[in-house]
Design a protein around this motif. Structure first.
Motif, PDB file in Angstrom:
ATOM      1  N   ASP A 108       0.958  -1.452  -0.179  1.00 38.94           N
ATOM      2  CA  ASP A 108      -0.009   0.136   0.010  1.00 38.94           C
ATOM      3  C   ASP A 108       1.047   1.117  -0.341  1.00 38.94           C
ATOM      4  O   ASP A 108       1.773   1.517   0.908  1.00 38.94           O
ATOM      5  CB  ASP A 108      -1.005   0.130   0.934  1.00 38.94           C
ATOM      6  N   VAL A 109       0.730   2.387  -0.874  1.00 36.12           N
ATOM      7  CA  VAL A 109       2.005   3.047  -0.955  1.00 36.12           C
ATOM      8  C   VAL A 109       0.638   4.380  -0.809  1.00 36.12           C
ATOM      9  O   VAL A 109      -0.443   4.315  -0.697  1.00 36.12           O
ATOM     10  CB  VAL A 109       2.241   3.684  -2.265  1.00 36.12           C
ATOM     11  N   LYS A 110       1.404   5.509  -0.015  1.00 29.80           N
ATOM     12  CA  LYS A 110       0.974   6.841   0.011  1.00 29.80           C
ATOM     13  C   LYS A 110       0.024   7.280  -0.959  1.00 29.80           C
ATOM     14  O   LYS A 110       0.456   7.834  -2.066  1.00 29.80           O
ATOM     15  CB  LYS A 110       1.610   8.355   0.503  1.00 29.80           C
ATOM     16  N   PRO A 111      -1.764   8.272  -0.879  1.00 34.84           N
ATOM     17  CA  PRO A 111      -2.386   8.520  -2.153  1.00 34.84           C
ATOM     18  C   PRO A 111      -1.401   9.202  -2.205  1.00 34.84           C
ATOM     19  O   PRO A 111      -0.345  10.452  -1.294  1.00 34.84           O
ATOM     20  CB  PRO A 111      -3.450   8.410  -0.794  1.00 34.84           C
TER      21      PRO A 111
ATOM     22  N   VAL B 265      11.675   2.828  -3.137  1.00 38.08           N
ATOM     23  CA  VAL B 265      10.937   2.730  -3.328  1.00 38.08           C
ATOM     24  C   VAL B 265       9.775   3.359  -1.896  1.00 38.08           C
ATOM     25  O   VAL B 265       8.877   3.243  -1.223  1.00 38.08           O
ATOM     26  CB  VAL B 265       9.870   1.624  -3.600  1.00 38.08           C
ATOM     27  N   GLY B 266      10.991   2.772  -1.239  1.00 37.08           N
ATOM     28  CA  GLY B 266      10.453   2.487   0.492  1.00 37.08           C
ATOM     29  C   GLY B 266       9.433   3.480   1.070  1.00 37.08           C
ATOM     30  O   GLY B 266       8.941   4.118   2.421  1.00 37.08           O
ATOM     31  N   HIS B 267      10.161   5.522   0.905  1.00 33.75           N
ATOM     32  CA  HIS B 267       9.694   6.522   1.178  1.00 33.75           C
ATOM     33  C   HIS B 267       8.302   6.035   0.768  1.00 33.75           C
ATOM     34  O   HIS B 267       7.790   7.096   1.084  1.00 33.75           O
ATOM     35  CB  HIS B 267       9.946   7.370   0.950  1.00 33.75           C
ATOM     36  N   CYS B 268       7.961   5.249  -0.282  1.00 35.98           N
ATOM     37  CA  CYS B 268       6.495   5.453  -0.698  1.00 35.98           C
ATOM     38  C   CYS B 268       5.077   4.695  -0.151  1.00 35.98           C
ATOM     39  O   CYS B 268       4.086   4.182  -0.101  1.00 35.98           O
ATOM     40  CB  CYS B 268       6.168   5.273  -1.929  1.00 35.98           C
ATOM     41  N   PHE B 269       6.649   3.535   0.610  1.00 31.15           N
ATOM     42  CA  PHE B 269       4.559   3.305   1.326  1.00 31.15           C
ATOM     43  C   PHE B 269       3.851   3.572   2.944  1.00 31.15           C
ATOM     44  O   PHE B 269       5.286   4.803   3.673  1.00 31.15           O
ATOM     45  CB  PHE B 269       6.125   1.856   2.344  1.00 31.15           C
TER      46      PHE B 269
END
Length: 99
Positions: A9-12, A79-83
């Motif tokens: 799930d990524v941040k909107p 990609v981790g900062h998008c989680f």
């Protein structure tokens, strides 16, 4: 052969950035020991939810070899900062092939 399924799930609002990061990470997976395929699917009903599918020769190729590598650290940097939360990961093996 084992299939890693990661629900992410990524941040909107970060969907495009996440997808671009996964695209850039392709070579990291391609060169990972025992990795034979990788794909990303996006939920229609929940557009901030993804499923990452990675095929491995052994579970240890993922849990030991890849996670212990510099490439895993690079993957997380991309990609981790998008989680929105930590991914939920499981490994499955095929027991029936329908067609």
């Amino acid at each position: 052969m084992f299939l890693e399924i990661a629900q992410i799930d990524v941040k909107p609002g970060m969907e495009a950035e996440f997808e671009a990061g996964v695209q850039k990470a392709g070579p990291l997976f391609r060169r990972a020991k025992g990795c034979t395929a990788m794909s990303l699917q996006r939920s229609v009903e929940m557009p901030s939810r993804y499923r990452l599918f990675v095929q491995w020769d052994t579970v240890e190729n993922h849990t030991v070899d890849f996670r212990g590598s510099d490439d895993f650290a690079e993957w997380r940097k991309l990609v981790g900062h998008c989680f929105a939360q930590p991914p939920q990961v499981e490994h499955v093996s095929q027991v029936v092939k329908g067609f």
